[in-house]
Design a protein around this motif. Structure first.
Motif, PDB file in Angstrom:
ATOM      1  N   UNK A 140      18.268  19.582   0.458  1.00  0.00           N
ATOM      2  CA  UNK A 140      19.487  18.863   1.144  1.00  0.00           C
ATOM      3  C   UNK A 140      19.400  17.276   1.306  1.00  0.00           C
ATOM      4  N   UNK A 141      20.503  16.793   1.721  1.00  0.00           N
ATOM      5  CA  UNK A 141      20.367  15.116   1.911  1.00  0.00           C
ATOM      6  C   UNK A 141      21.652  15.059   2.992  1.00  0.00           C
ATOM      7  N   UNK A 142      21.535  13.780   3.363  1.00  0.00           N
ATOM      8  CA  UNK A 142      22.645  13.472   4.474  1.00  0.00           C
ATOM      9  C   UNK A 142      23.666  12.466   3.691  1.00  0.00           C
ATOM     10  N   UNK A 143      24.791  12.288   4.090  1.00  0.00           N
ATOM     11  CA  UNK A 143      25.655  11.522   3.264  1.00  0.00           C
ATOM     12  C   UNK A 143      26.133  10.238   4.031  1.00  0.00           C
ATOM     13  N   UNK A 144      25.413   9.303   3.943  1.00  0.00           N
ATOM     14  CA  UNK A 144      26.015   7.898   4.725  1.00  0.00           C
ATOM     15  C   UNK A 144      27.062   7.512   4.386  1.00  0.00           C
ATOM     16  N   UNK A 145      28.056   6.878   5.414  1.00  0.00           N
ATOM     17  CA  UNK A 145      29.227   6.274   5.160  1.00  0.00           C
ATOM     18  C   UNK A 145      28.948   4.782   4.640  1.00  0.00           C
ATOM     19  N   UNK A 146      28.123   4.346   4.462  1.00  0.00           N
ATOM     20  CA  UNK A 146      27.696   3.079   4.088  1.00  0.00           C
ATOM     21  C   UNK A 146      26.242   2.543   4.094  1.00  0.00           C
ATOM     22  N   UNK A 189      27.932   6.613  -6.308  1.00  0.00           N
ATOM     23  CA  UNK A 189      27.420   7.234  -7.756  1.00  0.00           C
ATOM     24  C   UNK A 189      25.955   7.965  -7.247  1.00  0.00           C
ATOM     25  N   UNK A 190      25.282   7.475  -6.187  1.00  0.00           N
ATOM     26  CA  UNK A 190      24.088   8.242  -5.811  1.00  0.00           C
ATOM     27  C   UNK A 190      24.377   9.668  -5.564  1.00  0.00           C
ATOM     28  N   UNK A 191      25.334   9.501  -4.338  1.00  0.00           N
ATOM     29  CA  UNK A 191      25.649  10.910  -3.806  1.00  0.00           C
ATOM     30  C   UNK A 191      26.435  11.890  -4.816  1.00  0.00           C
ATOM     31  N   UNK A 192      26.989  11.226  -5.857  1.00  0.00           N
ATOM     32  CA  UNK A 192      27.835  12.284  -6.741  1.00  0.00           C
ATOM     33  C   UNK A 192      26.637  12.844  -7.654  1.00  0.00           C
ATOM     34  N   UNK A 193      25.870  12.092  -8.098  1.00  0.00           N
ATOM     35  CA  UNK A 193      24.841  12.608  -9.134  1.00  0.00           C
ATOM     36  C   UNK A 193      24.038  13.403  -8.456  1.00  0.00           C
ATOM     37  N   UNK A 194      23.648  13.296  -7.219  1.00  0.00           N
ATOM     38  CA  UNK A 194      22.913  14.419  -6.417  1.00  0.00           C
ATOM     39  C   UNK A 194      23.837  15.573  -6.552  1.00  0.00           C
ATOM     40  N   UNK A 195      24.880  15.693  -6.313  1.00  0.00           N
ATOM     41  CA  UNK A 195      25.907  16.852  -6.227  1.00  0.00           C
ATOM     42  C   UNK A 195      25.811  17.382  -7.455  1.00  0.00           C
ATOM     43  N   UNK A 238      15.797   7.793  -0.660  1.00  0.00           N
ATOM     44  CA  UNK A 238      16.350   6.993  -1.785  1.00  0.00           C
ATOM     45  C   UNK A 238      17.021   5.714  -1.569  1.00  0.00           C
ATOM     46  N   UNK A 239      16.796   4.612  -2.376  1.00  0.00           N
ATOM     47  CA  UNK A 239      17.694   3.267  -1.985  1.00  0.00           C
ATOM     48  C   UNK A 239      18.242   3.051  -3.337  1.00  0.00           C
ATOM     49  N   UNK A 266      19.572  -0.995  -8.049  1.00  0.00           N
ATOM     50  CA  UNK A 266      19.981  -0.568  -9.459  1.00  0.00           C
ATOM     51  C   UNK A 266      21.452  -0.534  -9.760  1.00  0.00           C
ATOM     52  N   UNK A 267      21.877  -0.695 -11.085  1.00  0.00           N
ATOM     53  CA  UNK A 267      22.956  -0.791 -11.276  1.00  0.00           C
ATOM     54  C   UNK A 267      23.515   0.788 -11.531  1.00  0.00           C
ATOM     55  N   UNK A 268      24.813   1.236 -11.346  1.00  0.00           N
ATOM     56  CA  UNK A 268      25.246   2.524 -11.378  1.00  0.00           C
ATOM     57  C   UNK A 268      24.730   3.308 -12.562  1.00  0.00           C
ATOM     58  N   UNK A 269      24.594   2.906 -13.939  1.00  0.00           N
ATOM     59  CA  UNK A 269      23.971   3.462 -14.963  1.00  0.00           C
ATOM     60  C   UNK A 269      22.692   3.605 -14.646  1.00  0.00           C
ATOM     61  N   UNK A 270      21.940   2.862 -14.055  1.00  0.00           N
ATOM     62  CA  UNK A 270      20.476   3.025 -13.883  1.00  0.00           C
ATOM     63  C   UNK A 270      20.140   4.076 -12.652  1.00  0.00           C
ATOM     64  N   UNK A 271      21.431   4.062 -11.854  1.00  0.00           N
ATOM     65  CA  UNK A 271      21.335   5.235 -10.642  1.00  0.00           C
ATOM     66  C   UNK A 271      21.511   6.561 -11.292  1.00  0.00           C
ATOM     67  N   UNK A 272      22.281   6.732 -12.211  1.00  0.00           N
ATOM     68  CA  UNK A 272      22.704   7.836 -12.934  1.00  0.00           C
ATOM     69  C   UNK A 272      21.560   8.472 -13.716  1.00  0.00           C
ATOM     70  N   UNK A 273      20.592   7.682 -14.291  1.00  0.00           N
ATOM     71  CA  UNK A 273      19.544   7.879 -15.155  1.00  0.00           C
ATOM     72  C   UNK A 273      18.285   8.336 -14.112  1.00  0.00           C
ATOM     73  N   UNK A 274      18.208   7.503 -13.104  1.00  0.00           N
ATOM     74  CA  UNK A 274      17.064   7.877 -11.731  1.00  0.00           C
ATOM     75  C   UNK A 274      17.388   9.256 -11.306  1.00  0.00           C
ATOM     76  N   UNK A 275      18.659   9.637 -10.966  1.00  0.00           N
ATOM     77  CA  UNK A 275      18.879  10.925 -10.428  1.00  0.00           C
ATOM     78  C   UNK A 275      18.560  11.974 -11.245  1.00  0.00           C
TER      79      UNK A 275
END
Length: 295
Positions: free
Chosen positions: A211-217, A191-197, A263-264, A268-277
């Protein structure tokens, strides 16, 4: 780790990460520099999987090379692995300890991420032989256990019992016991990566210098920004936009990370991540335009 080293008056020599996390050649070069300066390098400390703060992970080839570097430089490896279970994409990479044929790796683990944060229970796999007075021989793990009991009067028996009960219930298979958490953390990072994009498509981030990196976990990633990501910027971000992040400069022992923020997404739940981004994007846009000056 650096704080513990300071308390014990142990010198620490920082080594920069590469694109895929800790760089074996950088470790070797650092060990040589320390030795040439009259020092005696003894061990290297690293987090090979989804490291805090960068989120980077070492490739299998880099792990193999690191073990050879440790043998060449006569170093122990302190492998800290609190995040290795939380793979978002692909499969888990082998731990350095599982690849160790020369007993150079001490594997450090924690149940704080995989079981219960409040328990503060960890473990170490240390099968190195220790030779003491009178040629008395024992395992490093046993010697560490003695030191631990003398310095902390042992970890809480209640906390150990809680962790012990969990291990019994899951037949000592922590990956299976953490299946739900692994999926949850994976969703949060995706969700975090998708919202940044979504907020910074390729053309826009190239224009802004973002720009940002894209960790696999794991839980962390790093965003490069064109302005000073310091305490002053963080305060402005919190007050004016209602969003928090961590200045990467706090993680450097000798300077660096001035234009990066961490960013960590562990809590946060996904909806909070969406709002945070969404809020973060507004802050970054404003700060980047201010740093660029008048058009």
């Amino acid at each position: 780790m650096t704080g513990a080293a300071r308390l014990l008056d142990i010198a620490v020599h920082p080594v920069p990460e590469g694109a895929d996390g800790p760089d074996p050649e950088a470790f070797l070069a650092a060990a040589r520099r320390v030795r040439e300066a009259g020092g005696r390098p003894r061990a290297l400390y690293l987090v090979p999987d989804f490291a805090n703060p960068s989120g980077k992970s070492m490739t299998v080839a880099a792990r193999e090379r690191l073990l050879r570097v440790a043998a060449e430089a006569d170093l122990l490896i302190l492998e800290d692995d609190p995040y290795g279970f939380f793979v978002r994409a692909g499969s888990a990479r082998p731990t350095l300890k599982s690849m160790d044929r020369d007993r150079r790796v001490l594997h450090l683990g924690s149940f704080a991420k995989t079981a219960l944060p409040g328990a503060r229970v960890g473990y170490v796999v240390a099968d190195q032989e220790v030779v003491g007075p009178g040629d008395r021989r024992s395992l490093l793990a046993d010697e560490l256990s003695k030191i631990k009991s003398m310095t902390t009067v042992n970890t809480s028996a209640v906390a150990q019992a809680v962790i012990g009960g969990l291990l019994v219930e899951c037949d000592c298979r922590l990956r299976a016991a953490n299946a739900e958490a692994i999926a949850s953390y994976g969703t949060s990072l995706a969700t975090l990566l998708g919202e940044l994009e979504r907020h910074f498509p390729e053309d826009r981030r190239r224009e802004l210098g973002v720009r940002w990196n894209e960790p696999t976990g794991g839980f962390f990633l790093v965003v490069d920004v064109p302005f000073a990501a310091d305490a002053k910027a963080l305060e402005h971000s919190a007050r004016a936009f209602g969003v928090l992040w961590t200045p990467m400069g706090d993680f450097y022992a000798g300077g660096g990370g001035e234009h990066q923020l961490r960013l960590s997404c562990s809590s946060p739940a996904p909806d909070r991540i969406v709002e945070g981004v969404r809020r973060l994007a507004r802050f970054i846009e404003a700060a980047a335009l201010e740093a660029a000056g008048p058009a």
